[in-house]
Scaffold this motif. Structure first.
Motif, PDB file in Angstrom:
ATOM      1  N   ASN A 198      17.617  18.267  -2.684  1.00  0.00           N
ATOM      2  CA  ASN A 198      17.484  16.895  -2.203  1.00  0.00           C
ATOM      3  C   ASN A 198      17.042  15.965  -3.331  1.00  0.00           C
ATOM      4  O   ASN A 198      16.077  16.246  -4.039  1.00  0.00           O
ATOM      5  N   MET A 199      17.763  14.858  -3.493  1.00  0.00           N
ATOM      6  CA  MET A 199      17.366  13.833  -4.466  1.00  0.00           C
ATOM      7  C   MET A 199      17.308  12.478  -3.772  1.00  0.00           C
ATOM      8  O   MET A 199      18.274  12.051  -3.136  1.00  0.00           O
ATOM      9  N   PHE A 200      16.166  11.792  -3.870  1.00  0.00           N
ATOM     10  CA  PHE A 200      15.961  10.506  -3.214  1.00  0.00           C
ATOM     11  C   PHE A 200      15.890   9.380  -4.235  1.00  0.00           C
ATOM     12  O   PHE A 200      15.086   9.420  -5.170  1.00  0.00           O
ATOM     13  N   CYS A 201      16.705   8.338  -4.049  1.00  0.00           N
ATOM     14  CA  CYS A 201      16.519   7.098  -4.790  1.00  0.00           C
ATOM     15  C   CYS A 201      15.664   6.166  -3.930  1.00  0.00           C
ATOM     16  O   CYS A 201      15.189   6.551  -2.857  1.00  0.00           O
ATOM     17  N   TRP A 202      15.459   4.935  -4.399  1.00  0.00           N
ATOM     18  CA  TRP A 202      14.644   3.994  -3.621  1.00  0.00           C
ATOM     19  C   TRP A 202      15.121   2.578  -3.899  1.00  0.00           C
ATOM     20  O   TRP A 202      14.796   2.000  -4.930  1.00  0.00           O
ATOM     21  N   HIS A 203      15.917   2.041  -2.988  1.00  0.00           N
ATOM     22  CA  HIS A 203      16.296   0.637  -3.062  1.00  0.00           C
ATOM     23  C   HIS A 203      15.194  -0.175  -2.382  1.00  0.00           C
ATOM     24  O   HIS A 203      15.330  -0.643  -1.257  1.00  0.00           O
ATOM     25  N   MET A 204      14.107  -0.343  -3.102  1.00  0.00           N
ATOM     26  CA  MET A 204      12.943  -1.048  -2.553  1.00  0.00           C
ATOM     27  C   MET A 204      13.251  -2.542  -2.437  1.00  0.00           C
ATOM     28  O   MET A 204      13.748  -3.169  -3.360  1.00  0.00           O
ATOM     29  N   ARG A 205      12.928  -3.103  -1.288  1.00  0.00           N
ATOM     30  CA  ARG A 205      13.121  -4.544  -1.090  1.00  0.00           C
ATOM     31  C   ARG A 205      12.091  -5.319  -1.926  1.00  0.00           C
ATOM     32  O   ARG A 205      11.001  -4.830  -2.207  1.00  0.00           O
ATOM     33  N   GLU A 206      12.475  -6.537  -2.322  1.00  0.00           N
ATOM     34  CA  GLU A 206      11.529  -7.356  -3.087  1.00  0.00           C
ATOM     35  C   GLU A 206      10.268  -7.581  -2.245  1.00  0.00           C
ATOM     36  O   GLU A 206      10.321  -7.626  -1.023  1.00  0.00           O
ATOM     37  N   PRO A 207       9.110  -7.727  -2.911  1.00  0.00           N
ATOM     38  CA  PRO A 207       7.839  -7.666  -2.187  1.00  0.00           C
ATOM     39  C   PRO A 207       7.378  -8.977  -1.551  1.00  0.00           C
ATOM     40  O   PRO A 207       6.312  -9.001  -0.937  1.00  0.00           O
ATOM     41  N   PHE A 208       8.144 -10.047  -1.667  1.00  0.00           N
ATOM     42  CA  PHE A 208       7.706 -11.321  -1.091  1.00  0.00           C
ATOM     43  C   PHE A 208       8.137 -11.473   0.362  1.00  0.00           C
ATOM     44  O   PHE A 208       7.334 -11.784   1.236  1.00  0.00           O
ATOM     45  N   GLU A 209       9.411 -11.218   0.620  1.00  0.00           N
ATOM     46  CA  GLU A 209       9.918 -11.325   1.991  1.00  0.00           C
ATOM     47  C   GLU A 209      10.411  -9.992   2.522  1.00  0.00           C
ATOM     48  O   GLU A 209      10.640  -9.854   3.722  1.00  0.00           O
ATOM     49  N   GLY A 254      -1.705  -7.403  -9.748  1.00  0.00           N
ATOM     50  CA  GLY A 254      -0.738  -8.366  -9.243  1.00  0.00           C
ATOM     51  C   GLY A 254      -0.948  -8.683  -7.779  1.00  0.00           C
ATOM     52  O   GLY A 254      -1.596  -7.938  -7.033  1.00  0.00           O
ATOM     53  N   ALA A 255      -0.349  -9.779  -7.343  1.00  0.00           N
ATOM     54  CA  ALA A 255      -0.549 -10.252  -5.968  1.00  0.00           C
ATOM     55  C   ALA A 255      -0.043  -9.264  -4.931  1.00  0.00           C
ATOM     56  O   ALA A 255      -0.563  -9.207  -3.809  1.00  0.00           O
ATOM     57  N   ASN A 256       0.967  -8.460  -5.271  1.00  0.00           N
ATOM     58  CA  ASN A 256       1.550  -7.521  -4.313  1.00  0.00           C
ATOM     59  C   ASN A 256       1.267  -6.059  -4.663  1.00  0.00           C
ATOM     60  O   ASN A 256       1.976  -5.162  -4.200  1.00  0.00           O
ATOM     61  N   HIS A 257       0.233  -5.836  -5.463  1.00  0.00           N
ATOM     62  CA  HIS A 257      -0.053  -4.452  -5.871  1.00  0.00           C
ATOM     63  C   HIS A 257      -0.476  -3.601  -4.674  1.00  0.00           C
ATOM     64  O   HIS A 257      -0.028  -2.444  -4.548  1.00  0.00           O
ATOM     65  N   GLU A 258      -1.310  -4.113  -3.811  1.00  0.00           N
ATOM     66  CA  GLU A 258      -1.737  -3.342  -2.635  1.00  0.00           C
ATOM     67  C   GLU A 258      -0.560  -3.087  -1.703  1.00  0.00           C
ATOM     68  O   GLU A 258      -0.455  -2.012  -1.095  1.00  0.00           O
ATOM     69  N   TYR A 259       0.309  -4.076  -1.593  1.00  0.00           N
ATOM     70  CA  TYR A 259       1.534  -3.914  -0.816  1.00  0.00           C
ATOM     71  C   TYR A 259       2.349  -2.747  -1.371  1.00  0.00           C
ATOM     72  O   TYR A 259       2.844  -1.894  -0.615  1.00  0.00           O
ATOM     73  N   LYS A 263       1.244  -0.225  -3.189  1.00  0.00           N
ATOM     74  CA  LYS A 263       0.525   1.026  -2.934  1.00  0.00           C
ATOM     75  C   LYS A 263       0.777   1.518  -1.511  1.00  0.00           C
ATOM     76  O   LYS A 263       0.904   2.732  -1.281  1.00  0.00           O
ATOM     77  N   ASN A 264       0.857   0.619  -0.573  1.00  0.00           N
ATOM     78  CA  ASN A 264       1.123   1.014   0.810  1.00  0.00           C
ATOM     79  C   ASN A 264       2.521   1.613   0.954  1.00  0.00           C
ATOM     80  O   ASN A 264       2.724   2.546   1.744  1.00  0.00           O
ATOM     81  N   LYS A 265       3.485   1.092   0.196  1.00  0.00           N
ATOM     82  CA  LYS A 265       4.833   1.677   0.213  1.00  0.00           C
ATOM     83  C   LYS A 265       4.800   3.102  -0.357  1.00  0.00           C
ATOM     84  O   LYS A 265       5.461   4.012   0.165  1.00  0.00           O
ATOM     85  N   LEU A 266       4.034   3.297  -1.436  1.00  0.00           N
ATOM     86  CA  LEU A 266       3.908   4.632  -2.006  1.00  0.00           C
ATOM     87  C   LEU A 266       3.199   5.585  -1.039  1.00  0.00           C
ATOM     88  O   LEU A 266       3.538   6.779  -0.987  1.00  0.00           O
ATOM     89  N   LYS A 267       2.253   5.078  -0.299  1.00  0.00           N
ATOM     90  CA  LYS A 267       1.580   5.918   0.702  1.00  0.00           C
ATOM     91  C   LYS A 267       2.589   6.396   1.753  1.00  0.00           C
ATOM     92  O   LYS A 267       2.513   7.544   2.217  1.00  0.00           O
ATOM     93  N   LYS A 268       3.522   5.521   2.132  1.00  0.00           N
ATOM     94  CA  LYS A 268       4.543   5.910   3.108  1.00  0.00           C
ATOM     95  C   LYS A 268       5.453   6.987   2.519  1.00  0.00           C
ATOM     96  O   LYS A 268       5.781   7.983   3.187  1.00  0.00           O
ATOM     97  N   ILE A 269       5.857   6.813   1.252  1.00  0.00           N
ATOM     98  CA  ILE A 269       6.690   7.820   0.594  1.00  0.00           C
ATOM     99  C   ILE A 269       5.955   9.156   0.522  1.00  0.00           C
ATOM    100  O   ILE A 269       6.529  10.220   0.791  1.00  0.00           O
ATOM    101  N   ALA A 270       4.668   9.110   0.190  1.00  0.00           N
ATOM    102  CA  ALA A 270       3.879  10.345   0.109  1.00  0.00           C
ATOM    103  C   ALA A 270       3.764  11.011   1.477  1.00  0.00           C
ATOM    104  O   ALA A 270       3.900  12.242   1.598  1.00  0.00           O
ATOM    105  N   GLN A 271       3.538  10.208   2.489  1.00  0.00           N
ATOM    106  CA  GLN A 271       3.388  10.759   3.842  1.00  0.00           C
ATOM    107  C   GLN A 271       4.661  11.458   4.304  1.00  0.00           C
ATOM    108  O   GLN A 271       4.625  12.576   4.851  1.00  0.00           O
TER     109      GLN A 271
END
Length: 517
Positions: A256-267, A292-297, A299-307
């Protein structure tokens, strides 16, 4: 007569005074030309390990007293770390015209690429000596080409996570060993997305009788803002489908190989810069960095990936290893993490944070990390321009569609030249190498099949010049478009011929990827 004699006497006095004045000027000491100090390197480059180097400081002529010169250091190599410590002053003895500065290279086990030592003559404490040109010299330290021999005993040494699960370690080792004889063929969403939405077996299995060796996934829907985790939520339904596909792939023996098309962090709406405002493009990546202004945001995305990653378990009860490929194709500008929207230092900073946060803070032990630019690089230096370091990467890859878009042999050869670069780097650094994303999109009636695309162009790109590659992954099929043909397509026979070639490994030719031999 008396006046005439007075005039003669006056002229005589003036003549004598003039001559005395002239003689006095001739007797002044001549102006002494000062000596100039310059520096050069005895050779252009040295090897680590095996050879040392030296710089030479020269005076244009000898002077009566010793000359102390101050030095400054630059370049990417570090004084006292990459080479034995050099003092910041050097003394040219009295009446001497040169002195050597020996460079003793300190050997480490890290392949760092070329590093430079720069020494500049900053000032002279001898009034009779000035700094001349050249005042700066450069010496390059080049890593000797030594292919690392990977063994079951030392494999953890070369992995990003030394505490990875046994299955993850076995996957790393087996993928590395596979490259010596063959390459695995994969497809993105192999078990989820199908041409004409004809579900069931993977499209590759429909055509060849065997599943691909690798299945791709994406953390996109999983980490999207609208994913509420509720049963009636569309995004959560996608999360469950993606997770189940990963489990099914593992249970079959696939990778299994996962990429990540992460949405921009403002909207949280898009990952394409063409759909973002100028302000969003300028600030999106910077905003997720530490502070940065969206660093905690972020981190929360990474927490979801880890979970999600830590929840993936196979029928054997083991954690399922995955290859994580974040922020891919960063050398283009179509994604908000592209080269125009962050500096190399910022890209590296975020990559290292991502790895350390997932591994060290969130305790993910079943993940390998893949680095994959697009196809713009033409040299090792280009490829490594935003490389975060061997301690943060397990897989070296790149994405390439353009070279297979009706480019014929020239395109295949160009792709092979790039694959030679990553194959060489992977040998030297004990990394896995592969073509992380590729394909040619066929939409019958619009983009028609290319004769020999699979059995000729793709195969030659993956095998010429003795490249050692572990895998290639086609993008997924879906709707009216495919990257791998189904049985009724006119190019199905070409794909079958490709699949039967000596070095192609579908699932039926793979070893047990999660068991150490």
């Amino acid at each position: 007569m008396k006046n005439y004699l007075k005039s003669i006497l006056l002229l005589f006095i003036i003549f004598i005074m003039y001559n005395c004045s002239s003689n006095g000027d001739d007797e002044k000491p001549p102006v002494t030309e000062k000596a100039t100090a310059t520096i050069t390197a005895s050779q252009v480059s040295v090897l680590e390990p095996s050879t040392d180097g030296e710089f030479v400081v020269k005076l244009s002529k000898s002077v009566a007293s010793a000359t102390e010169l101050s030095l400054t250091f630059g370049g990417t190599a570090k004084n006292g770390e990459d080479y034995k410590t050099i003092a910041n002053t050097i003394v040219v003895p009295a009446k001497a015209t040169s002195v050597k500065i020996p460079i003793e290279i300190l050997t480490d086990k890290i392949v760092e690429g070329d590093e430079s030592i720069e020494i500049t003559l900053a000032s002279s404490k001898n009034a009779d000596v000035i700094i001349g040109s050249p005042a700066k010299a450069v010496l390059t330290i080049t890593d000797a080409i030594v292919d690392i021999e990977l063994t079951p005993a030392n494999v953890r040494t070369y992995m990003v996570n030394k505490n990875a699960t046994d299955e993850t370690v076995a996957l790393f080792y087996n993928m590395k060993m596979l490259a010596k004889t063959s390459f695995m063929v994969g497809q993105h969403d192999a078990l989820l997305s199908f041409y004409k939405n004809n579900a069931g077996d993977s499209d590759i299995k429909k055509t060849t009788g065997f599943d691909p060796g690798m299945s791709g996934g994406d953390f996109m829907f999983i980490t999207d803002d609208p994913n509420t985790g509720q049963e009636d939520n569309w995004w959560y339904a996608q999360e469950k489908l993606i997770k189940q596909a990963a489990v099914n792939a593992y249970d079959k023996g696939m990778v299994n190989m996962f990429c990540w098309h992460m949405r921009e962090p403002f909207e949280g709406k898009t990952f394409y810069t063409s759909e973002m405002t100028d302000t969003q493009k300028k600030n999106a990546f910077k905003s997720i960095l530490v502070g940065g202004a969206n660093h905690e945001y972020y981190k929360n995305k990474l927490k979801k990936i880890a979970q999600v990653t830590k929840s993936l378990k196979g029928a054997d009860g083991k954690l399922i290893p995955i290859i994580f490929r974040p922020f891919h194709e960063f050398d283009g500008d179509w994604f908000w993490w592209g080269k125009s929207f962050c500096t190399p230092a910022e890209y590296v900073q975020n990559w290292r944070f991502t790895v350390e946060y997932l591994r060290d803070e969130l305790g993910v032990t079943n993940m390998l990390f893949a680095f994959s630019p697009d196809a713009s690089f033409t040299s090792e230096a280009d490829y490594l321009a935003r490389y975060p370091g061997d301690a943060y990467v397990d897989v070296l890859g790149y994405d390439d569609y353009g070279n297979f878009d009706n480019k014929g042999d020239a395109g295949a050869n160009n792709a092979n030249a790039k694959l030679q670069i990553i194959s060489k780097l992977a040998k030297q650094r004990a990394k896995i190498a592969g073509l992380t994303e590729t394909g040619y999109f066929v939409t019958p009636g619009k983009n028609n099949p290319i004769s020999g695309l699979y059995s000729n162009y793709f195969y030659s790109a993956m095998t010429k010049n003795n490249v050692e590659l572990s895998f290639m992954t086609f993008w997924g099929n879906g709707g009216d478009t495919y990257c791998t043909p189904t049985p009724s397509m006119s190019d199905a026979s070409d794909f079958i011929q490709f699949a039967r070639k000596e070095k192609v490994a579908l699932l039926n030719k793979l070893p047990k990827m999660y068991k150490m031999p």
